[in-house]
Design a protein around this motif. Structure first.
Motif, PDB file in Angstrom:
ATOM      1  N   MET A 138      96.770  41.973  76.812  1.00 43.74           N
ATOM      2  CA  MET A 138      97.432  42.416  75.630  1.00 43.74           C
ATOM      3  C   MET A 138      96.509  42.884  74.246  1.00 43.74           C
ATOM      4  SD  MET A 138     100.377  43.402  74.475  1.00 43.74           S
ATOM      5  CE  MET A 138     101.390  43.184  75.660  1.00 43.74           C
ATOM      6  N   LEU A 139      96.775  43.890  73.880  1.00 45.83           N
ATOM      7  CA  LEU A 139      95.987  44.011  72.614  1.00 45.83           C
ATOM      8  C   LEU A 139      97.161  43.668  71.732  1.00 45.83           C
ATOM      9  CD1 LEU A 139      93.962  47.355  73.377  1.00 45.83           C
ATOM     10  CD2 LEU A 139      93.170  44.818  73.698  1.00 45.83           C
ATOM     11  N   LYS A 156      88.612  47.773  83.970  1.00 43.28           N
ATOM     12  CA  LYS A 156      88.212  46.176  84.834  1.00 43.28           C
ATOM     13  C   LYS A 156      89.913  45.787  85.291  1.00 43.28           C
ATOM     14  CE  LYS A 156      83.556  45.971  83.122  1.00 43.28           C
ATOM     15  NZ  LYS A 156      82.596  45.461  82.583  1.00 43.28           N
ATOM     16  N   LEU A 157      91.046  46.261  84.536  1.00 42.94           N
ATOM     17  CA  LEU A 157      92.444  45.740  84.376  1.00 42.94           C
ATOM     18  C   LEU A 157      93.393  46.144  83.572  1.00 42.94           C
ATOM     19  CD1 LEU A 157      91.989  41.908  82.163  1.00 42.94           C
ATOM     20  CD2 LEU A 157      90.759  44.639  81.896  1.00 42.94           C
ATOM     21  N   PRO A 158      94.666  46.458  83.815  1.00 44.98           N
ATOM     22  CA  PRO A 158      95.444  46.920  82.983  1.00 44.98           C
ATOM     23  C   PRO A 158      95.560  46.939  81.768  1.00 44.98           C
ATOM     24  CG  PRO A 158      96.266  45.900  85.373  1.00 44.98           C
ATOM     25  CD  PRO A 158      94.910  45.376  84.792  1.00 44.98           C
ATOM     26  N   VAL A 159      95.754  47.784  81.127  1.00 42.51           N
ATOM     27  CA  VAL A 159      95.576  46.818  78.816  1.00 42.51           C
ATOM     28  C   VAL A 159      96.789  47.431  78.891  1.00 42.51           C
ATOM     29  CG1 VAL A 159      94.672  47.105  77.129  1.00 42.51           C
ATOM     30  CG2 VAL A 159      93.173  47.686  79.185  1.00 42.51           C
ATOM     31  N   PHE A 160      97.756  47.017  77.438  1.00 43.37           N
ATOM     32  CA  PHE A 160      98.512  47.867  76.912  1.00 43.37           C
ATOM     33  C   PHE A 160      98.324  47.217  74.911  1.00 43.37           C
ATOM     34  CE2 PHE A 160     103.597  46.346  76.507  1.00 43.37           C
ATOM     35  CZ  PHE A 160     103.376  47.659  75.298  1.00 43.37           C
ATOM     36  N   LYS A 179      94.239  58.564  81.169  1.00 42.34           N
ATOM     37  CA  LYS A 179      94.731  58.927  82.472  1.00 42.34           C
ATOM     38  C   LYS A 179      94.147  59.183  83.882  1.00 42.34           C
ATOM     39  CE  LYS A 179      95.325  64.001  80.423  1.00 42.34           C
ATOM     40  NZ  LYS A 179      94.026  64.814  80.398  1.00 42.34           N
ATOM     41  N   ASN A 180      92.780  58.349  83.986  1.00 43.38           N
ATOM     42  CA  ASN A 180      91.979  57.433  85.173  1.00 43.38           C
ATOM     43  C   ASN A 180      92.397  55.599  85.110  1.00 43.38           C
ATOM     44  OD1 ASN A 180      91.698  60.464  86.203  1.00 43.38           O
ATOM     45  ND2 ASN A 180      90.085  60.405  84.086  1.00 43.38           N
ATOM     46  N   ILE A 181      92.096  55.521  84.282  1.00 42.33           N
ATOM     47  CA  ILE A 181      92.559  54.600  84.294  1.00 42.33           C
ATOM     48  C   ILE A 181      93.943  52.747  83.711  1.00 42.33           C
ATOM     49  CG2 ILE A 181      90.373  53.841  83.918  1.00 42.33           C
ATOM     50  CD1 ILE A 181      90.709  53.563  80.832  1.00 42.33           C
ATOM     51  N   PRO A 182      94.265  51.859  84.299  1.00 39.81           N
ATOM     52  CA  PRO A 182      95.345  51.913  84.262  1.00 39.81           C
ATOM     53  C   PRO A 182      95.492  51.539  82.130  1.00 39.81           C
ATOM     54  CG  PRO A 182      94.733  49.933  85.184  1.00 39.81           C
ATOM     55  CD  PRO A 182      93.187  51.297  85.126  1.00 39.81           C
TER      56      PRO A 182
END
Length: 359
Positions: free
Chosen positions: A217-218, A241-245, A323-326
């Protein structure tokens, strides 16, 4: 006691002091929320700013510590039309004036906040001072002109946590990069039964990965995203490398990490009534906002990311999606406090992204 608010353009307002005495410098901004002055005062995103409330009566429900968004107020000064001295609320433990005095925040009441807001809307946010000192008009304006601007400043270092801490929860672990995180962001992640690890803004990408997180989380935070380019560099190393919000400043830093540019808005977005359109569904959400910078949509690489949400008032970017990463982010505050709760679903979207990673 008299108090004065002076702007760098030479405008001087005379009013009545409340809270602490002395002189404070900062960027003068306005917030259109009708309620939520406690959350606004304690939101770290207001660090470096003198905040004007457009709603005419402030302080009517007093102060209670359950509604704080950080340990204490972060604003440089507080401007209201009329202060309520006798609040009515069973949760209240003190009044607004006592609270500002306790935390050494200078306040001014009794000025024409409508006139001030119209000036800021037409001329843009300005440097200014708020003071109880007996100064001449020329001295007031001279000091206002010397007020530090937010452009390029690293205000994040003033509000980020000094040490990492953990809020225990479920099996999934989320690291929050604390650029001035509101407490309700952590509360929301905890509601989803996530273990939350809050780390200082300067924490390196390698250190974050060593914590074995399932998501990143940012957070929100104050000032110019270009003042914290070190954070954008670390975010860039973590993408994919991991989901980002990202939220608010975190949204802008994600944009910089993706190679986009940011710019300063004329007077910013601060309030609880900003309409945002989801470009996928066409649905409009009423959102809580607090920011003075935005992502330049024309600089976003269309092969890498796309605009997902826009502001219906001025068509600025309110959300992006990789588009290509979470990874995705929004410019507004889905955690609310204060503000509408229309966008709380974004936390559940983030949780689902974590649960399904890697796809």
């Amino acid at each position: 006691m008299k108090a004065y608010l002076a702007l760098e353009d030479g405008t001087v307002f005379e009013g009545i002091s409340f809270g602490a005495t002395g002189l404070r410098q900062g960027e003068v901004v306005f917030n259109t929320s009708m309620t939520g002055y406690q959350e606004i005062l304690t939101d770290p995103s207001y660090c470096g700013q003198i905040v004007t409330m457009t709603y005419p009566l402030i302080g009517n429900y007093g102060i209670n510590r359950d509604d704080f968004e950080s340990a204490g107020p972060k604003v440089r000064g507080f401007v209201v039309r009329e202060l309520c001295h006798v609040p009515s609320n069973w949760r209240s433990t003190s009044n607004l004036e006592e609270f500002l005095k306790e935390h050494q925040i200078v306040g001014i009441q009794g000025i024409d906040t409508r006139s001030l807001t119209k000036r800021l809307r037409s001329s843009g946010t300005m440097g200014g001072i708020i003071t109880t000192d007996a100064l001449t008009r020329a001295e007031l304006v001279d000091l206002a002109k010397k007020a530090p601007v937010l452009n390029g400043q690293d205000l994040v270092s003033q509000v980020t946590t000094k040490e990492a801490y953990t809020v225990a929860g479920g099996k999934y672990r989320v690291v929050v990069m604390d650029f001035g995180a509101k407490r309700n962001i952590v509360r929301w992640l905890s509601k989803l039964d996530l273990t939350v690890i809050v780390v200082p803004a300067h924490t390196g990408a390698e250190e974050i990965l060593a914590l074995n997180p399932d998501g990143l989380m940012l957070s929100n935070g104050p000032g110019d995203p270009k003042g914290v380019l070190y954070a954008a560099e670390n975010i860039k190393k973590l993408l994919g490398k991991l989901p980002v919000f990202g939220i608010c400043l975190g949204h802008q830093l994600l944009g910089l990490a993706l190679g986009a540019d940011t710019y300063k808005l004329h007077f910013g977005h601060r309030g609880g009534n900003h309409p945002v359109k989801d470009l996928d569904t066409g649905r409009v959400y009423i959102t809580s906002q607090n920011h003075g910078f935005a992502i330049n949509a024309d600089t976003l690489d269309p092969q890498v990311a796309e605009v997902s949400h826009i502001n219906l008032n001025d068509h600025t970017v309110e959300g992006i999606r990789c588009k290509n990463i979470p990874a995705f982010s929004v410019q507004y505050h889905p955690e609310a406090f204060p503000g509408p709760t229309d966008s709380e679903y974004l936390f559940e979207k983030f949780y689902d992204m974590i649960r399904n990673f890697p796809a």
